[in-house]
Design an enzyme around this catalytic site. Structure first.
Site, mmCIF file in Angstrom:
data_model
loop_
_atom_site.group_PDB
_atom_site.id
_atom_site.type_symbol
_atom_site.label_atom_id
_atom_site.label_comp_id
_atom_site.label_asym_id
_atom_site.label_seq_id
_atom_site.Cartn_x
_atom_site.Cartn_y
_atom_site.Cartn_z
ATOM 1 N N ASP A 93 -25.168 -13.439 10.654
ATOM 2 C CA ASP A 93 -24.186 -12.354 10.594
ATOM 3 C C ASP A 93 -23.051 -12.802 9.690
ATOM 4 O O ASP A 93 -22.685 -13.989 9.677
ATOM 5 C CB ASP A 93 -23.658 -12.021 11.993
ATOM 6 C CG ASP A 93 -24.677 -11.304 12.862
ATOM 7 O OD1 ASP A 93 -25.578 -10.640 12.306
ATOM 8 O OD2 ASP A 93 -24.578 -11.393 14.099
ATOM 9 N N ASP A 115 -28.075 -4.904 10.838
ATOM 10 C CA ASP A 115 -27.356 -4.308 11.967
ATOM 11 C C ASP A 115 -26.752 -2.966 11.565
ATOM 12 O O ASP A 115 -26.787 -2.000 12.332
ATOM 13 C CB ASP A 115 -26.232 -5.233 12.438
ATOM 14 C CG ASP A 115 -26.716 -6.557 12.983
ATOM 15 O OD1 ASP A 115 -27.877 -6.643 13.427
ATOM 16 O OD2 ASP A 115 -25.922 -7.528 12.965
#
Length: 162
Positions: free
Chosen positions: A115, A134
């Protein structure tokens, strides 16, 4: 043609997701733990997510179980995509599947999901760091919700009954 578009959406999301993660992991400042401001409302910062959404279930040994569950979900998404007659559903589900596959690849390759996107408005920060996959998952779910909420209800064959 519609089905092909769904698979192309999945492939596009997967490709951009994996390419962006490659760039982040190849960036010495980010791998060194630094935060880079790239836009007034967007920072880049490398975070390893060992769990699932919002870091849940980050315990040891969970990566294979999570990857297997995610793979089963992706297969179900492809079945849904194959059966739906609606373009918006096909593209949304394709985007969701592509994002999920990208995160499964990370989990199997690194043991965690890469991330790196941090959104904020001034000093108000979105509390979680996320990635392109995401984002595609969230946008796909929003598109599915809007498609469902905005569709016209079926018209009864005999309006006087029911």
């Amino acid at each position: 043609m519609r089905r092909l578009a769904g698979f192309l959406a999945a492939a596009l999301v997967l490709g951009v997701d994996q390419w962006s993660k490659y760039l982040v992991l190849a960036s010495p400042p980010l791998t060194g733990g630094k935060l880079l401001t790239v836009a007034p409302m967007l920072n880049l910062v490398l975070v390893w997510n060992h769990g699932i959404t919002f870091g849940l279930f980050a315990g040891a040994g969970a990566k294979i179980v999570i990857a297997l569950i995610a793979t089963a979900v992706v297969l179900a998404l492809f079945a849904w995509m194959w059966r739906t007659p609606k373009w918006v559903v096909t593209l949304a589900v394709g985007g969701i599947a592509g994002g999920a596959i990208g995160n499964v690849i990370d989990r199997l390759r690194f043991g965690a999901v890469v991330d790196f996107l941090q959104a904020h408005i001034g000093a108000l920060y979105y509390p979680w760091v996320f990635n392109i996959g995401d984002s595609a998952i969230v946008c796909g779910v929003i598109a599915l919700m809007l498609e469902n909420l905005l569709q016209k209800p079926p018209v009864a064959a005999n309006p006087g009954e029911g």
